[in-house]
Structure formats: structure tokens, C-alpha cells
Scaffold this motif. Structure first.
Motif, PDB file in Angstrom:
ATOM      1  N   HIS A  84       0.814  -1.213   0.000  1.00  6.94           N
ATOM      2  CA  HIS A  84       0.000   0.000   0.000  1.00  6.94           C
ATOM      3  C   HIS A  84       0.852   1.270   0.000  1.00  6.94           C
ATOM      4  O   HIS A  84       0.364   2.348   0.347  1.00  6.94           O
ATOM      5  CB  HIS A  84      -0.950   0.001   1.208  1.00  6.94           C
ATOM      6  CG  HIS A  84      -2.114  -0.928   1.044  1.00  6.94           C
ATOM      7  ND1 HIS A  84      -2.044  -2.267   1.337  1.00  6.94           N
ATOM      8  CD2 HIS A  84      -3.383  -0.706   0.598  1.00  6.94           C
ATOM      9  CE1 HIS A  84      -3.221  -2.830   1.091  1.00  6.94           C
ATOM     10  NE2 HIS A  84      -4.046  -1.910   0.648  1.00  6.94           N
ATOM     11  N   ILE A  85       2.104   1.151  -0.398  1.00 11.16           N
ATOM     12  CA  ILE A  85       2.967   2.327  -0.537  1.00 11.16           C
ATOM     13  C   ILE A  85       2.711   2.976  -1.898  1.00 11.16           C
ATOM     14  O   ILE A  85       2.714   2.296  -2.931  1.00 11.16           O
ATOM     15  CB  ILE A  85       4.452   1.942  -0.389  1.00 11.16           C
ATOM     16  CG1 ILE A  85       4.729   1.499   1.051  1.00 11.16           C
ATOM     17  CG2 ILE A  85       5.356   3.102  -0.771  1.00 11.16           C
ATOM     18  CD1 ILE A  85       6.137   1.011   1.289  1.00 11.16           C
ATOM     19  N   GLY A  86       2.453   4.283  -1.873  1.00 11.52           N
ATOM     20  CA  GLY A  86       2.135   5.002  -3.103  1.00 11.52           C
ATOM     21  C   GLY A  86       3.351   5.624  -3.766  1.00 11.52           C
ATOM     22  O   GLY A  86       4.504   5.393  -3.376  1.00 11.52           O
ATOM     23  N   LYS A  87       3.104   6.471  -4.753  1.00 10.44           N
ATOM     24  CA  LYS A  87       4.179   7.071  -5.553  1.00 10.44           C
ATOM     25  C   LYS A  87       5.078   7.989  -4.733  1.00 10.44           C
ATOM     26  O   LYS A  87       6.247   8.189  -5.072  1.00 10.44           O
ATOM     27  CB  LYS A  87       3.577   7.840  -6.731  1.00 10.44           C
ATOM     28  CG  LYS A  87       2.897   6.952  -7.768  1.00 10.44           C
ATOM     29  CD  LYS A  87       2.344   7.770  -8.919  1.00 10.44           C
ATOM     30  CE  LYS A  87       1.672   6.871  -9.955  1.00 10.44           C
ATOM     31  NZ  LYS A  87       1.103   7.666 -11.084  1.00 10.44           N
ATOM     32  N   ASN A  88       4.537   8.586  -3.672  1.00 11.82           N
ATOM     33  CA  ASN A  88       5.359   9.467  -2.837  1.00 11.82           C
ATOM     34  C   ASN A  88       6.167   8.706  -1.790  1.00 11.82           C
ATOM     35  O   ASN A  88       6.833   9.312  -0.951  1.00 11.82           O
ATOM     36  CB  ASN A  88       4.492  10.527  -2.152  1.00 11.82           C
ATOM     37  CG  ASN A  88       3.401   9.915  -1.281  1.00 11.82           C
ATOM     38  OD1 ASN A  88       3.320   8.698  -1.104  1.00 11.82           O
ATOM     39  ND2 ASN A  88       2.552  10.775  -0.733  1.00 11.82           N
ATOM     40  N   GLY A  89       6.092   7.376  -1.830  1.00 10.37           N
ATOM     41  CA  GLY A  89       6.882   6.560  -0.926  1.00 10.37           C
ATOM     42  C   GLY A  89       6.241   6.309   0.420  1.00 10.37           C
ATOM     43  O   GLY A  89       6.857   5.689   1.297  1.00 10.37           O
ATOM     44  N   LEU A  90       4.986   6.760   0.602  1.00  7.81           N
ATOM     45  CA  LEU A  90       4.297   6.629   1.886  1.00  7.81           C
ATOM     46  C   LEU A  90       3.141   5.635   1.795  1.00  7.81           C
ATOM     47  O   LEU A  90       2.505   5.492   0.744  1.00  7.81           O
ATOM     48  CB  LEU A  90       3.769   7.987   2.344  1.00  7.81           C
ATOM     49  CG  LEU A  90       4.826   9.057   2.627  1.00  7.81           C
ATOM     50  CD1 LEU A  90       4.160  10.398   2.881  1.00  7.81           C
ATOM     51  CD2 LEU A  90       5.698   8.656   3.814  1.00  7.81           C
ATOM     52  N   TYR A 153      16.041  -2.094   5.057  1.00  4.27           N
ATOM     53  CA  TYR A 153      15.959  -1.278   3.843  1.00  4.27           C
ATOM     54  C   TYR A 153      14.592  -0.616   3.729  1.00  4.27           C
ATOM     55  O   TYR A 153      14.489   0.590   3.442  1.00  4.27           O
ATOM     56  CB  TYR A 153      16.218  -2.166   2.620  1.00  4.27           C
ATOM     57  CG  TYR A 153      15.883  -1.496   1.313  1.00  4.27           C
ATOM     58  CD1 TYR A 153      16.698  -0.502   0.785  1.00  4.27           C
ATOM     59  CD2 TYR A 153      14.709  -1.839   0.627  1.00  4.27           C
ATOM     60  CE1 TYR A 153      16.368   0.128  -0.413  1.00  4.27           C
ATOM     61  CE2 TYR A 153      14.381  -1.216  -0.564  1.00  4.27           C
ATOM     62  CZ  TYR A 153      15.210  -0.229  -1.072  1.00  4.27           C
ATOM     63  OH  TYR A 153      14.882   0.395  -2.251  1.00  4.27           O
ATOM     64  N   ARG A 154      13.529  -1.384   3.977  1.00  8.93           N
ATOM     65  CA  ARG A 154      12.181  -0.833   3.866  1.00  8.93           C
ATOM     66  C   ARG A 154      11.934   0.251   4.912  1.00  8.93           C
ATOM     67  O   ARG A 154      11.278   1.263   4.636  1.00  8.93           O
ATOM     68  CB  ARG A 154      11.161  -1.968   3.998  1.00  8.93           C
ATOM     69  CG  ARG A 154      11.037  -2.787   2.718  1.00  8.93           C
ATOM     70  CD  ARG A 154      10.421  -4.147   2.944  1.00  8.93           C
ATOM     71  NE  ARG A 154       9.086  -4.112   3.526  1.00  8.93           N
ATOM     72  CZ  ARG A 154       8.362  -5.195   3.739  1.00  8.93           C
ATOM     73  NH1 ARG A 154       8.823  -6.398   3.409  1.00  8.93           N
ATOM     74  NH2 ARG A 154       7.149  -5.101   4.282  1.00  8.93           N
ATOM     75  N   ARG A 155      12.472   0.067   6.100  1.00 10.65           N
ATOM     76  CA  ARG A 155      12.307   1.060   7.159  1.00 10.65           C
ATOM     77  C   ARG A 155      12.991   2.370   6.787  1.00 10.65           C
ATOM     78  O   ARG A 155      12.418   3.451   6.954  1.00 10.65           O
ATOM     79  CB  ARG A 155      12.866   0.512   8.470  1.00 10.65           C
ATOM     80  CG  ARG A 155      12.726   1.462   9.649  1.00 10.65           C
ATOM     81  CD  ARG A 155      13.121   0.775  10.941  1.00 10.65           C
ATOM     82  NE  ARG A 155      12.889   1.649  12.083  1.00 10.65           N
ATOM     83  CZ  ARG A 155      13.782   2.500  12.566  1.00 10.65           C
ATOM     84  NH1 ARG A 155      14.991   2.564  12.026  1.00 10.65           N
ATOM     85  NH2 ARG A 155      13.477   3.282  13.597  1.00 10.65           N
ATOM     86  N   LYS A 156      14.206   2.271   6.295  1.00 10.87           N
ATOM     87  CA  LYS A 156      14.930   3.489   5.887  1.00 10.87           C
ATOM     88  C   LYS A 156      14.172   4.218   4.788  1.00 10.87           C
ATOM     89  O   LYS A 156      14.074   5.451   4.789  1.00 10.87           O
ATOM     90  CB  LYS A 156      16.335   3.145   5.416  1.00 10.87           C
ATOM     91  CG  LYS A 156      17.158   4.381   5.036  1.00 10.87           C
ATOM     92  CD  LYS A 156      18.554   4.012   4.584  1.00 10.87           C
ATOM     93  CE  LYS A 156      19.400   5.273   4.328  1.00 10.87           C
ATOM     94  NZ  LYS A 156      18.781   6.203   3.363  1.00 10.87           N
ATOM     95  N   ARG A 157      13.603   3.458   3.862  1.00 14.33           N
ATOM     96  CA  ARG A 157      12.862   4.065   2.758  1.00 14.33           C
ATOM     97  C   ARG A 157      11.648   4.843   3.265  1.00 14.33           C
ATOM     98  O   ARG A 157      11.373   5.959   2.808  1.00 14.33           O
ATOM     99  CB  ARG A 157      12.420   2.955   1.788  1.00 14.33           C
ATOM    100  CG  ARG A 157      11.782   3.457   0.508  1.00 14.33           C
ATOM    101  CD  ARG A 157      11.471   2.303  -0.408  1.00 14.33           C
ATOM    102  NE  ARG A 157      10.521   1.367   0.202  1.00 14.33           N
ATOM    103  CZ  ARG A 157      10.085   0.252  -0.380  1.00 14.33           C
ATOM    104  NH1 ARG A 157      10.537  -0.083  -1.577  1.00 14.33           N
ATOM    105  NH2 ARG A 157       9.219  -0.523   0.223  1.00 14.33           N
ATOM    106  N   ILE A 158      10.914   4.269   4.241  1.00 13.71           N
ATOM    107  CA  ILE A 158       9.746   4.949   4.796  1.00 13.71           C
ATOM    108  C   ILE A 158      10.158   6.194   5.571  1.00 13.71           C
ATOM    109  O   ILE A 158       9.565   7.277   5.431  1.00 13.71           O
ATOM    110  CB  ILE A 158       8.946   3.992   5.700  1.00 13.71           C
ATOM    111  CG1 ILE A 158       8.155   3.004   4.858  1.00 13.71           C
ATOM    112  CG2 ILE A 158       8.000   4.760   6.629  1.00 13.71           C
ATOM    113  CD1 ILE A 158       7.010   3.618   4.067  1.00 13.71           C
ATOM    114  N   LEU A 159      11.178   6.073   6.408  1.00 12.71           N
ATOM    115  CA  LEU A 159      11.610   7.216   7.210  1.00 12.71           C
ATOM    116  C   LEU A 159      12.126   8.342   6.330  1.00 12.71           C
ATOM    117  O   LEU A 159      11.882   9.528   6.603  1.00 12.71           O
ATOM    118  CB  LEU A 159      12.679   6.782   8.222  1.00 12.71           C
ATOM    119  CG  LEU A 159      12.206   5.810   9.309  1.00 12.71           C
ATOM    120  CD1 LEU A 159      13.364   5.464  10.237  1.00 12.71           C
ATOM    121  CD2 LEU A 159      11.035   6.370  10.102  1.00 12.71           C
TER     122      LEU A 159
END
Length: 363
Positions: A84-90, A153-159
Motif C-alpha cells: 500500500h505504498i504510493g508514488k510518494n513513498g508513503l 531497507y524498507r524502514r529506511k525508505r519509509i523514514l
């Protein structure tokens, strides 16, 4: 469960709840909010709390058997969020009930952040990031190094996305969404817990929330995260001030802790019992420093008290404590049970090892 651990060595009820959540897993990748029950109720955010609860249970007990039974659920839940991550990375558009808090200004949207009407919620993204960190620790404990690296990796991307899309330089706080300028205590607390801001920067962010009269405050249901953020930033005076909300319940003739201070559906609610936890873990300062309580950290924060006496329950037996101020000097008496080693942290920065069971008198 955390409040139970503060006063009981019996973790059976917490384990039973975890097993129920495990059997309540749904095909979509989320667990039922309550299971078993007459009707199915799914709160997408509560599946993240299930992950937090697994990590906290493992820290309390060291029980890898239960962890292995439930660890597949962790990946299913985190994968649900990832897709459910969109184009803005959130993360956005989670479906189901995205409950966060019973804040009055969110009453008409069922306790879900109003930012969701305009896009992603910073709070929910940071809750997801924290769950990823719990996943890292849980899979490290059970030998799944591949998932550990993936979650990091996924955590860093979200933060990184939250920092890029939601930081407000003028307010020195995180907005409650990339396109929504509401500010909340919740978002600032989760940012601190995720270590997006640390030390003086963390204090600055939390004080920005406290000093902004328009910043939405936590209610009892989310006070725990706010208190943990304050503790992480070393803001114990602010914790003491916040505890007045429970002291003021006496003026309402409350004999128990209601779900909310006013218009509560429940007059005795588990999530409102936070002071029970704070008295043992923060004021007395007694908490596990290793998995399963093999080592204990004792770091009192007496705030404006002159003395305190009580018992901290551990799986190895009780730690009895009595702290007292005499002639401007603190005296600490402790009784440590067999099987535990501890480190005592004085407020002036000194430490002392309590390497065996028995009675100690420190000053």
C-alpha cells in the motif's frame, strides 16, 4: 500486556492473546482486532500493535517457541503495508479501520487521523516504520537474516519519505500528512521513537508540540507512546506534568482509570492504566536490560518526590526498593533476588554493579 508485566510475573494471559491474534489472521494479511468474537472487526493499525506486542513479550520472557509460531504473521502484516505504498513513498489507503486515537477533533471520523481524507498519515507511516524495526529484532532472534536486511531497507525508505514529505521547517515538527498541515503530539512521538530526531533535536520537536496550542494532544489510548518519547529525550519533568491528567481523575470521583477522562464508554480501561507502568519503570526506574530479565537496569527518576517504596515484579522474583531523600542526599535501598544481575544508574551519571542477590544500600 506491558502494564501487566509491571505488576505480575505471569505472562500466560499475554501469550494467550498473542495466540488468539495468530488464529485471527485474515487472508488480506491483517489480524482481527479482537478474536474470537461474535463478529469480525479489523483495525489495520492494531496489526502493528500485534507486532510490537510480540517483541515486548519476547523481551519479557525469552520465549522463542511462541515467537516461531507467530513470526509468519509478522511478514504477512508488513507485506500488507508494503503493497500500500504510493508514488510518494508513503503508505496510504489501507482499508478497514485505521484507528489511532479518540481525539475529539477526530470523533466524526471514528478516531482515524483526519489527514487520511487527504492522503497518507504521518502517524501510521511512522507506526509502520517502528513495526519494521520490531521485525528486525524478532527475526534476528529467530535466525532469518534475509528478512532482517529487507526490513532495514524498507524502514529506511519509509523514514526518508516521511522526512522528505512531512517535515515542516517553520514549525519544527512533522505535519500529519504531506498535503495536510495539522500537527499532532502523536507524529512527533513516533518520530522520536524511530530515532529520526535524537537528543537535543528530539527535545526541540517535543517541546514544539507542547508549546503549540493548536497541536493535537494524545488521549489516554496513545499516552504510552508520548511518555516513551519524553523518556527517550530525557524529559522527565514533562512526564511528571503529564501525569497530572490521572491525578485530576480524583476530582471526577474516579476510583479506576476510564477509557477517556470524560464521556468514557468504559470506566475501567486497560490502556488508561499507564501510571502503574510509569511508577515502576520510570520513577523507580526498574526495567529489563536483557532478554528475559537476565540483567536489570535500575535508573530512578524521582521528579518532585522525596521518597518512594514498593516492589518491582520480575520472572526471578521481586525487587524491593525504598528511595528516600535525607538532608539533600538520596539514599537507595534495594533487595535483588537470585538469578538477576543489575546495574544501578545514579542521577549524577555514576553507575554501580549489583552482581549478586541480596540487599544493597546506595547513596
Amino acid at each position: 500486556a506491558l502494564f501487566t508485566y509491571a505488576v505480575s510475573s505471569d505472562s500466560a494471559l499475554a501469550r494467550k492473546a498473542l495466540i488468539d491474534f495468530h488464529y485471527g489472521m485474515q487472508p488480506e494479511g491483517l489480524t482481527a482486532g479482537k478474536y474470537p468474537s461474535v463478529y469480525l472487526q479489523i483495525l489495520s493499525t492494531f496489526s502493528l500493535h500485534y507486532i510490537y506486542m510480540l517483541w515486548e513479550y519476547y523481551k519479557q520472557t525469552g520465549d522463542k517457541e511462541t515467537l516461531r509460531l507467530c513470526r509468519g504473521d509478522i511478514d504477512r502484516i508488513l507485506d500488507y503495508y508494503d503493497i500500500h505504498i504510493g508514488k510518494n513513498g508513503l503508505v496510504g489507503g489501507l482499508e478497514f479501520w485505521e484507528f489511532v486515537d479518540w481525539h475529539p477533533s477526530w470523533a466524526d471520523c471514528g478516531g482515524t487521523p483526519r489527514a487520511l481524507q487527504y492522503g497518507p498519515s504521518t502517524i501510521i507511516n511512522l507506526m509502520y516504520a517502528y513495526a519494521l524495526q520490531c521485525g528486525v529484532q524478532l527475526f534476528e532472534a529467530t535466525g532469518r537474516p534475509g528478512l532482517v536486511e529487507e526490513y532495514r531497507y524498507r524502514r529506511k525508505r519509509i523514514l526518508d519519505a516521511v522526512q522528505r514529505e512531512c517535515w515542516d521547517e517553520e514549525k519544527k515538527m512533522y505535519r500529519e500528512g504531506p498535503a495536510f498541515t495539522q500537527f499532532t503530539y502523536h507524529a512527533q512521538a513516533w518520530a522520536v521513537l524511530n530515532e529520526m530526531v535524537e537528543e537535543e533535536k528530539a527535545k526541540e520537536v517535543l517541546l514544539s508540540a507542547i508549546n503549540d496550542e493548536n497541536c493535537l494532544k494524545y488521549s489516554f489510548s496513545t499516552a504510552y507512546e508520548w511518555f516513551r518519547a519524553l523518556a527517550k529525550a530525557g524529559m522527565y519533568d514533562e512526564i511528571r506534568e503529564a501525569m497530572n491528567e490521572w491525578i485530576e481523575l480524583l476530582e471526577l470521583d474516579c476510583m479506576t482509570c476510564p477509557e477517556t477522562p470524560k464521556e468514557a464508554r468504559s470506566e475501567c480501561h486497560a490502556w488508561s492504566a499507564l501510571p502503574m507502568y510509569e511508577m515502576i519503570r520510570t520513577i523507580a526506574g526498574i526495567e529489563a536490560d536483557e532478554i528475559g530479565w537476565k540483567h536489570v537496569k535500575i535508573a530512578p527518576h524521582m521528579m518532585n518526590l522525596n521518597d518512594i517504596q514498593g516492589t518491582a515484579v520480575t520472572p526471578y522474583g521481586n525487587i524491593d526498593f525504598y528511595y528516600e531523600m535525607n538532608d539533600g542526599k538520596w539514599n537507595y535501598s534495594l533487595k535483588i533476588p537470585e538469578g538477576i544481575q543489575a546495574t544501578f544508574y545514579f542521577e549524577d551519571g555514576r553507575t554501580q554493579e549489583l552482581s549478586s542477590s541480596g540487599e544493597y544500600h546506595l547513596s
